[in-house]
Design a protein around this motif. Structure first.
Motif, PDB file in Angstrom:
ATOM      1  N   GLU A 261       0.822  -1.212   0.000  1.00 25.62           N
ATOM      2  CA  GLU A 261       0.000   0.000   0.000  1.00 25.62           C
ATOM      3  C   GLU A 261       0.859   1.266   0.000  1.00 25.62           C
ATOM      4  O   GLU A 261       0.598   2.201  -0.760  1.00 25.62           O
ATOM      5  CB  GLU A 261      -0.939   0.006   1.207  1.00 25.62           C
ATOM      6  CG  GLU A 261      -1.914   1.148   1.202  1.00 25.62           C
ATOM      7  CD  GLU A 261      -2.912   1.050   2.339  1.00 25.62           C
ATOM      8  OE1 GLU A 261      -3.355   2.113   2.804  1.00 25.62           O
ATOM      9  OE2 GLU A 261      -3.241  -0.071   2.759  1.00 25.62           O
TER      10      GLU A 261
ATOM     11  N   GLN B 110       2.653   1.564  -3.483  1.00 27.86           N
ATOM     12  CA  GLN B 110       1.773   1.928  -4.585  1.00 27.86           C
ATOM     13  C   GLN B 110       1.140   3.299  -4.387  1.00 27.86           C
ATOM     14  O   GLN B 110       0.945   4.023  -5.339  1.00 27.86           O
ATOM     15  CB  GLN B 110       0.691   0.869  -4.771  1.00 27.86           C
ATOM     16  CG  GLN B 110       1.278  -0.436  -5.246  1.00 27.86           C
ATOM     17  CD  GLN B 110       0.288  -1.578  -5.216  1.00 27.86           C
ATOM     18  OE1 GLN B 110      -0.876  -1.403  -4.847  1.00 27.86           O
ATOM     19  NE2 GLN B 110       0.733  -2.757  -5.613  1.00 27.86           N
ATOM     20  N   GLY B 111       0.846   3.621  -3.142  1.00 32.13           N
ATOM     21  CA  GLY B 111       0.195   4.901  -2.870  1.00 32.13           C
ATOM     22  C   GLY B 111       1.166   6.065  -2.804  1.00 32.13           C
ATOM     23  O   GLY B 111       0.760   7.206  -2.671  1.00 32.13           O
TER      24      GLY B 111
END
Length: 137
Positions: free
Chosen positions: A126, A129-130
């Protein structure tokens, strides 16, 4: 690491951290140079070191003391440098380094070592990717 989280650790082990010291002797005035996700790793390491440091302190010359000299992320893992070494202390520090390679430096979730734009970081999917990686101090 955020100043609030740093203060919690320094307040618990004030004799170990010279956060206003001479930079020629300690790098702790620069703060904990890692992400908030490793707060629990650092806290648990300090808890495990406590009895070992107490034992070590009895063997140190008068006026000498155990001190944490630097905490940072390097090559994607936690680095915890101290003034005095002992096999048991070094084993605990190495264990925390290995744990950091499985813990997201940003949020503390399970993570893995990755190459991000040429830099090794340990992050979860997370945070990777974020783009939610927070800058260090």
């Amino acid at each position: 690491m955020s100043p609030d989280l740093e203060r919690k650790i320094v307040a618990r082990w004030p004799d170990w951290f010279d956060v206003h010291g001479d930079l020629r002797r300690t790098l702790m005035p620069h703060g904990f140079q890692c992400g908030d996700g490793w707060f629990d790793l650092v806290r648990r390491l300090c808890e495990r070191l406590e009895p070992l440091v107490t034992e070590l302190s009895t063997a140190l010359p008068d006026g000498d003391r155990f001190e944490v000299l630097e905490i940072k992320q390097k090559m994607g893992s936690l680095r915890f440098y101290v003034s005095h070494h002992h096999a048991a202390i070094d084993t605990e520090i190495d264990g925390a380094r290995l744990d950091s390679l499985r813990t997201c430096e940003n949020c503390g979730s399970p993570g893995m070592l990755r190459n991000r734009d040429g830099w090794l970081v340990t992050v979860c999917d997370e945070c990777l990717q974020g783009g939610g990686l927070k800058p260090q101090n």
